[in-house]
Structures are given as structure tokens and as C-alpha cells.
Design an enzyme around this catalytic site. Sequence first.
Site, PDB file in Angstrom:
ATOM      1  CE  LYS A  44      -2.605  -0.708   3.963  1.00  0.00           C
ATOM      2  NZ  LYS A  44      -3.696  -0.541   4.554  1.00  0.00           N
ATOM      3  CE  LYS A  46      -1.930   4.507   5.183  1.00  0.00           C
ATOM      4  NZ  LYS A  46      -2.887   4.089   6.282  1.00  0.00           N
TER       5      LYS A  46
END
Length: 128
Positions: A44, A46
Site C-alpha cells: 500500500k 505505507k
Amino acid sequence: MKKVITYGTYDLLHVGHINLLRRAKELGDYLIVGLSTDEFNAEKHKEAYHSYEDRKVILESIKYVDEVIPENCWEQKIDDVVRNGADVFVMGDDWKGKFDFLKDYCEVIYLPRTVGISTTKIKNDLHG
Ligand code: C2G
């Protein structure tokens, strides 16, 4: 028993997360959170401050949360909903429409996000 399921990274826990979890729990009797693993967060794009293990301990300590399962990939949601017998799938409305394919398996509800707070904002504010 009405089961609710939701997913997220839940890093640097803040009131936006708690508001989501509280409202999700109010939709049923049992709330399962699919917690993004560190490997899935990389997918993601992240990078969480807290490890999966620490984010799991933190989530499990929240009174609205009944169970935490790992979220390893995008494709596991249908299987998770069916295997866990989830009646409702909930996400913040930044995801509105993205998980409508789950409507064949459970109720899909997108809740308004809490304005003015995010993990990214916390990181940016702290960097000064
Ligand atoms: N959220 C919110 N209000 C905020 C911030 C977050 O309601 N101010 C909600 C998000 O919409 C999400 C949940 O809190 O439903 C967790 O947010 P994140 O940890 O940022 O999750 P995200 O990275 O969006 O991962 O497969 C789904 C993904 O794992 C969702």
C-alpha cells in the site's frame, strides 16, 4: 450474533480510528479488524511506525474490537467475509465504492471519515 468486519493499518492510533471502530461496532455485536501486515503495508506504499505485532496488541486493547486478523493482501476480503460469517463490511468513505464487490456477500457500509486527523498529518506535524 451480527458480525462486522473492517480493515486498516491503524498506525499511530488516533480519534479518527476510534470513531470508525466505535461506529463499526455499533452496527453489530462482534467486530473483526483485518490489520494490515507490514508486508501488505509495503504494497500500500505505507510504512507504519509500529510493527504489526504492536499494532495488533494496541487494537486488541480497544473495547470496540473483538478480534484482529492479519490483512496480507487485497484479495482476501471475500474469503474473510465468508469464513468469518461477517454480515457487515465497514470502511471510511475515503474508500467509497472500492469494495462494492462485497455486496454479493454482506452489507457494505462506508462511514464518513473524521475530519482533520490522519496518521500522515501526525507525522508531518511532528516533523515541525
Ligand atoms: N479513518 C477515518 N477517519 C480518519 C482516518 C481514518 O474514518 N481521519 C478510517 C479509514 O477510513 C479506515 C480506518 O480508519 O476505515 C483505518 O484507516 P487506515 O489505518 O489509514 O487504513 P487504510 O490505510 O485506509 O487501509 O484493505 C483496506 C485497507 O487496509 C485500508
